[in-house]
Design a protein around this motif. Sequence first.
Motif, PDB file in Angstrom:
ATOM      1  N   SER A   1      -2.730   1.203  -4.245  1.00  0.00           N
ATOM      2  CA  SER A   1      -2.054  -0.055  -3.914  1.00  0.00           C
ATOM      3  C   SER A   1      -1.263  -0.526  -5.134  1.00  0.00           C
ATOM      4  CB  SER A   1      -3.059  -1.126  -3.494  1.00  0.00           C
ATOM      5  OG  SER A   1      -3.979  -1.392  -4.537  1.00  0.00           O
ATOM      6  N   HIS A   2      -0.318  -1.407  -4.892  1.00  0.00           N
ATOM      7  CA  HIS A   2       0.600  -1.817  -5.952  1.00  0.00           C
ATOM      8  C   HIS A   2       0.910  -3.300  -5.835  1.00  0.00           C
ATOM      9  CE1 HIS A   2       4.788  -2.585  -7.410  1.00  0.00           C
ATOM     10  NE2 HIS A   2       4.427  -1.800  -8.405  1.00  0.00           N
ATOM     11  N   ILE A   3       0.963  -3.972  -6.979  1.00  0.00           N
ATOM     12  CA  ILE A   3       1.533  -5.315  -7.027  1.00  0.00           C
ATOM     13  C   ILE A   3       2.473  -5.389  -8.221  1.00  0.00           C
ATOM     14  CG2 ILE A   3      -0.412  -6.450  -5.905  1.00  0.00           C
ATOM     15  CD1 ILE A   3      -1.307  -7.468  -8.629  1.00  0.00           C
ATOM     16  N   GLY A   4       3.491  -6.202  -8.102  1.00  0.00           N
ATOM     17  CA  GLY A   4       4.425  -6.417  -9.198  1.00  0.00           C
ATOM     18  C   GLY A   4       4.884  -7.857  -9.196  1.00  0.00           C
ATOM     19  N   ARG A   5       4.925  -8.470 -10.367  1.00  0.00           N
ATOM     20  CA  ARG A   5       5.411  -9.840 -10.436  1.00  0.00           C
ATOM     21  C   ARG A   5       6.021 -10.118 -11.803  1.00  0.00           C
ATOM     22  NH1 ARG A   5       0.426 -13.562  -9.099  1.00  0.00           N
ATOM     23  NH2 ARG A   5       2.070 -15.163  -9.195  1.00  0.00           N
ATOM     24  N   PHE A   6       6.959 -11.041 -11.800  1.00  0.00           N
ATOM     25  CA  PHE A   6       7.620 -11.410 -13.049  1.00  0.00           C
ATOM     26  C   PHE A   6       6.649 -12.129 -13.975  1.00  0.00           C
ATOM     27  CE2 PHE A   6      11.497 -10.869 -10.512  1.00  0.00           C
ATOM     28  CZ  PHE A   6      12.270 -10.164 -11.428  1.00  0.00           C
ATOM     29  N   VAL A   7       6.798 -11.872 -15.258  1.00  0.00           N
ATOM     30  CA  VAL A   7       6.030 -12.604 -16.259  1.00  0.00           C
ATOM     31  C   VAL A   7       6.695 -13.966 -16.425  1.00  0.00           C
ATOM     32  CG1 VAL A   7       5.087 -12.588 -18.589  1.00  0.00           C
ATOM     33  CG2 VAL A   7       5.505 -10.415 -17.405  1.00  0.00           C
TER      34      VAL A   7
ATOM     35  N   PHE B   1       8.856  -7.556 -15.822  1.00  0.00           N
ATOM     36  CA  PHE B   1       8.274  -7.435 -14.486  1.00  0.00           C
ATOM     37  C   PHE B   1       7.045  -6.546 -14.606  1.00  0.00           C
ATOM     38  CE2 PHE B   1       7.857  -5.803 -10.138  1.00  0.00           C
ATOM     39  CZ  PHE B   1       8.053  -6.954  -9.385  1.00  0.00           C
ATOM     40  N   ALA B   2       5.855  -7.152 -14.581  1.00  0.00           N
ATOM     41  CA  ALA B   2       4.596  -6.430 -14.757  1.00  0.00           C
ATOM     42  C   ALA B   2       4.176  -5.778 -13.443  1.00  0.00           C
ATOM     43  CB  ALA B   2       3.512  -7.388 -15.243  1.00  0.00           C
ATOM     44  N   GLN B   3       3.563  -4.601 -13.543  1.00  0.00           N
ATOM     45  CA  GLN B   3       3.142  -3.867 -12.357  1.00  0.00           C
ATOM     46  C   GLN B   3       1.712  -3.346 -12.520  1.00  0.00           C
ATOM     47  OE1 GLN B   3       6.095  -1.182 -10.620  1.00  0.00           O
ATOM     48  NE2 GLN B   3       7.635  -2.005 -12.021  1.00  0.00           N
ATOM     49  N   ARG B   4       1.004  -3.309 -11.415  1.00  0.00           N
ATOM     50  CA  ARG B   4      -0.390  -2.870 -11.390  1.00  0.00           C
ATOM     51  C   ARG B   4      -0.575  -1.879 -10.245  1.00  0.00           C
ATOM     52  NH1 ARG B   4      -5.467  -3.900  -9.187  1.00  0.00           N
ATOM     53  NH2 ARG B   4      -7.165  -4.261 -10.692  1.00  0.00           N
ATOM     54  N   TRP B   5      -0.870  -0.615 -10.599  1.00  0.00           N
ATOM     55  CA  TRP B   5      -1.148   0.415  -9.610  1.00  0.00           C
ATOM     56  C   TRP B   5      -2.668   0.641  -9.578  1.00  0.00           C
ATOM     57  CZ3 TRP B   5       2.811   3.189  -7.003  1.00  0.00           C
ATOM     58  CH2 TRP B   5       4.119   2.966  -7.461  1.00  0.00           C
ATOM     59  N   GLN B   6      -3.297   0.305  -8.477  1.00  0.00           N
ATOM     60  CA  GLN B   6      -4.746   0.503  -8.313  1.00  0.00           C
ATOM     61  C   GLN B   6      -4.981   1.853  -7.642  1.00  0.00           C
ATOM     62  OE1 GLN B   6      -7.554  -1.957  -8.883  1.00  0.00           O
ATOM     63  NE2 GLN B   6      -8.581   0.040  -8.756  1.00  0.00           N
ATOM     64  N   ILE B   7      -5.772   2.713  -8.297  1.00  0.00           N
ATOM     65  CA  ILE B   7      -6.040   4.055  -7.782  1.00  0.00           C
ATOM     66  C   ILE B   7      -7.540   4.209  -7.554  1.00  0.00           C
ATOM     67  CG2 ILE B   7      -5.779   6.529  -8.202  1.00  0.00           C
ATOM     68  CD1 ILE B   7      -3.601   5.779 -10.278  1.00  0.00           C
TER      69      ILE B   7
ATOM     70  N   PRO C   1       6.674   1.662  -0.078  1.00  0.00           N
ATOM     71  CA  PRO C   1       7.727   1.463   0.925  1.00  0.00           C
ATOM     72  C   PRO C   1       8.924   0.699   0.363  1.00  0.00           C
ATOM     73  CG  PRO C   1       5.947  -0.099   1.292  1.00  0.00           C
ATOM     74  CD  PRO C   1       5.499   0.803   0.168  1.00  0.00           C
ATOM     75  N   TYR C   2       8.986   0.554  -0.973  1.00  0.00           N
ATOM     76  CA  TYR C   2      10.064  -0.180  -1.614  1.00  0.00           C
ATOM     77  C   TYR C   2      10.290   0.364  -3.025  1.00  0.00           C
ATOM     78  CZ  TYR C   2       5.815  -2.593  -3.211  1.00  0.00           C
ATOM     79  OH  TYR C   2       4.561  -2.871  -3.701  1.00  0.00           O
ATOM     80  N   ARG C   3      11.357  -0.113  -3.646  1.00  0.00           N
ATOM     81  CA  ARG C   3      11.648   0.240  -5.032  1.00  0.00           C
ATOM     82  C   ARG C   3      11.173  -0.872  -5.937  1.00  0.00           C
ATOM     83  NH1 ARG C   3      14.872  -1.054  -9.155  1.00  0.00           N
ATOM     84  NH2 ARG C   3      15.842  -2.747  -7.963  1.00  0.00           N
ATOM     85  N   ALA C   4      10.387  -0.518  -6.933  1.00  0.00           N
ATOM     86  CA  ALA C   4      10.001  -1.466  -7.967  1.00  0.00           C
ATOM     87  C   ALA C   4      10.834  -1.187  -9.211  1.00  0.00           C
ATOM     88  CB  ALA C   4       8.516  -1.334  -8.280  1.00  0.00           C
ATOM     89  N   PRO C   5      11.040  -2.186 -10.067  1.00  0.00           N
ATOM     90  CA  PRO C   5      11.869  -1.967 -11.262  1.00  0.00           C
ATOM     91  C   PRO C   5      11.341  -0.844 -12.146  1.00  0.00           C
ATOM     92  CG  PRO C   5      11.506  -4.306 -10.908  1.00  0.00           C
ATOM     93  CD  PRO C   5      10.631  -3.592  -9.937  1.00  0.00           C
ATOM     94  N   VAL C   6      12.254  -0.168 -12.816  1.00  0.00           N
ATOM     95  CA  VAL C   6      11.892   0.851 -13.796  1.00  0.00           C
ATOM     96  C   VAL C   6      11.141   0.203 -14.949  1.00  0.00           C
ATOM     97  CG1 VAL C   6      12.821   2.474 -15.509  1.00  0.00           C
ATOM     98  CG2 VAL C   6      13.820   2.376 -13.214  1.00  0.00           C
ATOM     99  N   CYS C   7      10.065   0.848 -15.375  1.00  0.00           N
ATOM    100  CA  CYS C   7       9.274   0.314 -16.481  1.00  0.00           C
ATOM    101  C   CYS C   7       9.531   1.102 -17.762  1.00  0.00           C
ATOM    102  CB  CYS C   7       7.788   0.387 -16.144  1.00  0.00           C
ATOM    103  SG  CYS C   7       7.270  -0.758 -14.858  1.00  0.00           S
TER     104      CYS C   7
ATOM    105  N   GLN D   1       0.857  -1.178   0.000  1.00  0.00           N
ATOM    106  CA  GLN D   1       0.000   0.000   0.000  1.00  0.00           C
ATOM    107  C   GLN D   1       0.895   1.230   0.000  1.00  0.00           C
ATOM    108  OE1 GLN D   1      -3.352  -0.682   0.133  1.00  0.00           O
ATOM    109  NE2 GLN D   1      -3.971   1.447  -0.208  1.00  0.00           N
ATOM    110  N   ALA D   2       0.581   2.191  -0.866  1.00  0.00           N
ATOM    111  CA  ALA D   2       1.375   3.411  -0.938  1.00  0.00           C
ATOM    112  C   ALA D   2       0.896   4.429   0.084  1.00  0.00           C
ATOM    113  CB  ALA D   2       1.292   4.001  -2.345  1.00  0.00           C
ATOM    114  N   THR D   3       1.816   5.266   0.533  1.00  0.00           N
ATOM    115  CA  THR D   3       1.484   6.395   1.388  1.00  0.00           C
ATOM    116  C   THR D   3       1.214   7.600   0.506  1.00  0.00           C
ATOM    117  OG1 THR D   3       2.874   5.571   3.192  1.00  0.00           O
ATOM    118  CG2 THR D   3       2.294   7.909   3.225  1.00  0.00           C
TER     119      THR D   3
END
Length: 488
Positions: A104-110, A92-98, A475-481, A53-55
């Motif tokens: 909120s954010h999730i990221g996972r490898f394809v 590395f796919a990422q999903r930002w829910q607004i 609260p973390y770094r996700a890969p550059v897209c 969860q993002a701040t």
Amino acid sequence: MSNRRQFLSFAALGLASSSALADSLTYQAFHHALDSNAQLTAYADHTGDVSGQATVLGRLPADLNGVFYRNGPGRFELGGERYHHWFDGDGFAQRWQIGDGKVSHIGRFVATQKFEEESKAGRFLYPAFGTHIDRKGVKNNDTVNVANTNLLPFNGRVYALWEGGSATEVDPQTLATRGLKTWRSDLKAMPFSAHPKMDPDGGLWNFGTAPGANQLAIYRLNAAGEVTRNAMIEVPHLNMVHDFVVSGRHLIFLIAPYDLTSDADTSFADRMHWNPQRPLRVVVVAKDTLALRQVFELPARSVFHLGNAYEDGACTRLDAVLHEGDALRKTGLPMRGQMRMVADNPASTVQITLDYASGQAREARLFGVSEFPRVMPQVVSARHRKLLVLGASGRELILDSVNLLDTDSGKVDSYAFGAGWQVEEHVLVPRRGARSETDGYVVGVAQDTRRSQSVLTVFDAHNIKAGPMALARLPYRAPVCFHGNFQA
């Protein structure tokens, strides 16, 4: 498609030939540089799936609800070895829910075939775009498909795209990999570019190329995801084509002057030799016939990304970011521990006018060092007056600013994040019932390298210079897209 087999054989050949092996020296050089340069965290290896969860700082607009899908390379290291080029990393796919004032954010490898096999082996097995690895044979394009370039929501589904092979379907909610997408049985494993363009009717246009085949594949899909039209077009000296634009009557491709060699034991990137004696070609394909209409020439430059195109009487106008010299080489350098970005080559955003009667192409400069041009989705292939680009405000040519250009007046509405930030591609998101190209928001991601955090950014498209309305810090770094799309 009668020459599909030849097309695929050229593609596989281009990927199977490569240069110096991924090695521990590259790994050591990068980590030595990383210890003293926080900016390089943007290129650091990522090892696992994430969620959080993002701040939120500031105020998220109440009417901004949706998902911002993003994709880029995430795994650069395995078994003590490191890839040589940024484009090589596994997707590395990422999903930002607004929504409801939260992010909120999730990221996972394809989970591609390549990713799964190499994970099990504990080392790289297959050749990559800029790194030679020849431990296992390549059957076809999808053997080495890294699915690392774009994430496309389309027809209720989501696809991870890579320009060298098939689309890979992922779950829209969890991003779990569902498998390769074959749009039609005779198109299996054909290259399907990472930059499709939507049509007003809900369908899309896309293309594919194969190194050495000199053939451009064109696809037209309807809103149900069915291929309704396709063609193969002969284009001499065809090499890497990353993007294209669609106007009311044309499909337009810019082909940089690279000579593609047949050297054995060199990567595809190293087989592409910059030749400034040849022009940058603008290849125009007619939509109604899917036949080559005209070819224009401009001074030699390299190009990754285009903005939009529209018809203006007997001419077509389009936006492009043109790099002086060979920009392809520069994008690989961060992997070996050197401080470079895509913007390292002097680059500018220009508007190109194609005059069919005279056969001449003219260009007008819109902005300096820049990349990742985007327009509002409702004006794709139609007349536009606003173009969104990233810029570099400092001497190091790191992309750190968001800029909305008025293509008629030349005025620019800008905001610079400044030192310690690296800004990723941003997109324009219209409000419901939007009446103008600034009636909406600019949404993107920026890397705060000093805190090693990924941050979702939201601007009012009508007032970029006021700065972000909201920042949503993970609260973390996700890969550059590389690229992504917003789905309301």
